[in-house]
Write a protein that holds these residues in place. Structure first.
Motif, PDB file in Angstrom:
ATOM      1  N   ILE A  68      19.316  60.265  29.346  1.00 23.25           N
ATOM      2  CA  ILE A  68      19.038  59.523  28.118  1.00 23.25           C
ATOM      3  C   ILE A  68      18.658  60.540  27.054  1.00 23.25           C
ATOM      4  N   ALA A  69      19.438  60.600  25.992  1.00 29.40           N
ATOM      5  CA  ALA A  69      19.238  61.590  24.934  1.00 29.40           C
ATOM      6  C   ALA A  69      18.752  60.903  23.666  1.00 29.40           C
ATOM      7  N   TYR A  70      17.535  61.274  23.245  1.00 31.16           N
ATOM      8  CA  TYR A  70      16.965  60.739  22.011  1.00 31.16           C
ATOM      9  C   TYR A  70      17.329  61.646  20.841  1.00 31.16           C
ATOM     10  N   PHE A  71      17.700  61.021  19.735  1.00 29.01           N
ATOM     11  CA  PHE A  71      17.963  61.717  18.482  1.00 29.01           C
ATOM     12  C   PHE A  71      17.082  61.070  17.428  1.00 29.01           C
ATOM     13  N   GLY A  72      16.233  61.849  16.793  1.00 22.86           N
ATOM     14  CA  GLY A  72      15.342  61.310  15.773  1.00 22.86           C
ATOM     15  C   GLY A  72      14.196  62.262  15.520  1.00 22.86           C
ATOM     16  N   GLY A  73      13.667  62.206  14.342  1.00 17.50           N
ATOM     17  CA  GLY A  73      12.649  63.149  13.906  1.00 17.50           C
ATOM     18  C   GLY A  73      11.276  62.914  14.505  1.00 17.50           C
ATOM     19  N   LEU A  74      10.352  63.682  14.008  1.00 16.31           N
ATOM     20  CA  LEU A  74       8.964  63.650  14.440  1.00 16.31           C
ATOM     21  C   LEU A  74       8.352  62.276  14.152  1.00 16.31           C
ATOM     22  N   GLY A  75       7.625  61.753  15.121  1.00 13.94           N
ATOM     23  CA  GLY A  75       6.917  60.499  14.919  1.00 13.94           C
ATOM     24  C   GLY A  75       7.778  59.251  14.941  1.00 13.94           C
ATOM     25  N   MET A  76       8.950  59.325  15.541  1.00 10.96           N
ATOM     26  CA  MET A  76       9.861  58.179  15.554  1.00 10.96           C
ATOM     27  C   MET A  76       9.630  57.225  16.720  1.00 10.96           C
ATOM     28  N   GLY A  77       8.788  57.620  17.690  1.00  7.83           N
ATOM     29  CA  GLY A  77       8.505  56.728  18.809  1.00  7.83           C
ATOM     30  C   GLY A  77       9.202  57.116  20.102  1.00  7.83           C
ATOM     31  N   LYS A  78       9.651  58.350  20.200  1.00  7.75           N
ATOM     32  CA  LYS A  78      10.356  58.800  21.405  1.00  7.75           C
ATOM     33  C   LYS A  78       9.462  58.730  22.642  1.00  7.75           C
ATOM     34  N   THR A  79       8.249  59.235  22.536  1.00  6.41           N
ATOM     35  CA  THR A  79       7.344  59.211  23.685  1.00  6.41           C
ATOM     36  C   THR A  79       6.917  57.780  23.998  1.00  6.41           C
ATOM     37  N   THR A  80       6.750  56.962  22.991  1.00  8.41           N
ATOM     38  CA  THR A  80       6.390  55.555  23.209  1.00  8.41           C
ATOM     39  C   THR A  80       7.513  54.832  23.948  1.00  8.41           C
ATOM     40  N   LEU A  81       8.763  55.086  23.573  1.00 11.88           N
ATOM     41  CA  LEU A  81       9.890  54.488  24.276  1.00 11.88           C
ATOM     42  C   LEU A  81       9.913  54.953  25.728  1.00 11.88           C
ATOM     43  N   THR A  82       9.618  56.229  25.946  1.00  8.96           N
ATOM     44  CA  THR A  82       9.563  56.764  27.313  1.00  8.96           C
ATOM     45  C   THR A  82       8.469  56.069  28.121  1.00  8.96           C
ATOM     46  N   ARG A  83       7.330  55.779  27.494  1.00 10.11           N
ATOM     47  CA  ARG A  83       6.257  55.034  28.187  1.00 10.11           C
ATOM     48  C   ARG A  83       6.792  53.703  28.710  1.00 10.11           C
ATOM     49  N   GLY A  84       7.565  53.030  27.885  1.00 17.50           N
ATOM     50  CA  GLY A  84       8.140  51.748  28.298  1.00 17.50           C
ATOM     51  C   GLY A  84       9.118  51.901  29.447  1.00 17.50           C
ATOM     52  N   LEU A 130      25.002  68.278  26.690  1.00 18.08           N
ATOM     53  CA  LEU A 130      24.782  66.979  27.325  1.00 18.08           C
ATOM     54  C   LEU A 130      25.986  66.607  28.185  1.00 18.08           C
ATOM     55  N   PRO A 131      25.741  66.048  29.365  1.00 15.95           N
ATOM     56  CA  PRO A 131      26.853  65.702  30.255  1.00 15.95           C
ATOM     57  C   PRO A 131      27.616  64.482  29.763  1.00 15.95           C
ATOM     58  N   ASP A 132      28.837  64.354  30.217  1.00 25.31           N
ATOM     59  CA  ASP A 132      29.629  63.165  29.905  1.00 25.31           C
ATOM     60  C   ASP A 132      28.888  61.928  30.393  1.00 25.31           C
ATOM     61  N   GLY A 133      29.023  60.859  29.635  1.00 27.46           N
ATOM     62  CA  GLY A 133      28.444  59.590  30.047  1.00 27.46           C
ATOM     63  C   GLY A 133      26.964  59.428  29.772  1.00 27.46           C
ATOM     64  N   TYR A 134      26.385  60.319  28.985  1.00 22.93           N
ATOM     65  CA  TYR A 134      24.958  60.183  28.690  1.00 22.93           C
ATOM     66  C   TYR A 134      24.699  58.975  27.801  1.00 22.93           C
ATOM     67  N   ILE A 135      23.464  58.503  27.830  1.00 23.33           N
ATOM     68  CA  ILE A 135      23.026  57.391  26.989  1.00 23.33           C
ATOM     69  C   ILE A 135      22.437  57.997  25.721  1.00 23.33           C
ATOM     70  N   ARG A 136      22.952  57.573  24.585  1.00 18.94           N
ATOM     71  CA  ARG A 136      22.492  58.101  23.303  1.00 18.94           C
ATOM     72  C   ARG A 136      21.621  57.058  22.618  1.00 18.94           C
ATOM     73  N   ILE A 137      20.425  57.492  22.183  1.00 20.10           N
ATOM     74  CA  ILE A 137      19.533  56.600  21.438  1.00 20.10           C
ATOM     75  C   ILE A 137      19.143  57.300  20.143  1.00 20.10           C
ATOM     76  N   ASP A 138      19.664  56.792  19.039  1.00 19.44           N
ATOM     77  CA  ASP A 138      19.326  57.290  17.709  1.00 19.44           C
ATOM     78  C   ASP A 138      18.164  56.443  17.189  1.00 19.44           C
ATOM     79  N   ILE A 139      17.109  57.126  16.746  1.00 24.85           N
ATOM     80  CA  ILE A 139      15.920  56.434  16.271  1.00 24.85           C
ATOM     81  C   ILE A 139      15.670  56.826  14.817  1.00 24.85           C
ATOM     82  N   SER A 140      15.497  55.833  13.977  1.00 20.61           N
ATOM     83  CA  SER A 140      15.194  56.098  12.570  1.00 20.61           C
ATOM     84  C   SER A 140      14.084  55.164  12.103  1.00 20.61           C
ATOM     85  N   LYS A 141      13.499  55.528  11.010  1.00 18.26           N
ATOM     86  CA  LYS A 141      12.392  54.760  10.439  1.00 18.26           C
ATOM     87  C   LYS A 141      12.945  53.579   9.646  1.00 18.26           C
TER      88      LYS A 141
END
Length: 140
Positions: free
Chosen positions: A29-45, A113-124
């Motif tokens: 699972i590859a997160y794309f998004g800047g500082l403070g976008m909630g990446k670690t919070t999503l990982t908690r979930g 990133l390997p083929d077939g990865y999950i891409r999650i773009d996060i924006s404000k």
């Protein structure tokens, strides 16, 4: 592609649980998004949704945090990775196919990133709490 709007950290955690329910145990699972976008919070979930009870924190200084749950979870921070030598030194390639790999700052290693990865773009969104999640590679 699916688009989700979160209005709070609690909603972001719930989205992570929905993602967890769709996992098979070997995803990247590859997160794309800047500082403070909630990446670690999503990982908690995701960790919570997979039955983990670890305290999830950003792996900024550790490079990778490991969590035990239904599947092994490896949470990488690639913020300081600036080339192939840096990437190899993280041990990233040794983790492939050994569990769920979650990557913050995937922009820095997109070509690896390997083929077939999950891409999650996060924006404000239009206020400080709102986040927009664009998810490709998995049905949530």
């Amino acid at each position: 592609m699916s688009v989700f709007i979160s209005n709070s950290p609690e909603e972001t955690i719930e989205l992570g649980k929905r993602i967890a329910a769709a996992l098979q145990g070997n995803e990247v699972i590859a997160y794309f998004g800047g500082l403070g976008m909630g990446k670690t919070t999503l990982t908690r979930g995701i960790v919570d949704g997979l039955g983990g009870d670890d305290m999830v924190s950003s792996p900024t200084f550790a490079i990778v945090n490991e969590y035990r749950a239904k599947y092994n979870i490896y949470h990488f921070d690639m913020y300081r990775v600036s080339g192939w030598d840096d990437l190899y030194s993280t041990g990233f390639f040794d983790y492939l196919d050994t569990g769920v790999i979650i990557i913050e700052w995937s922009e820095n290693i997109e070509n690896a990133l390997p083929d077939g990865y999950i891409r999650i773009d996060i924006s404000k969104g239009n206020d400080d709490e709102k986040r927009i999640f664009k998810i490709e590679g998995i049905e949530v």
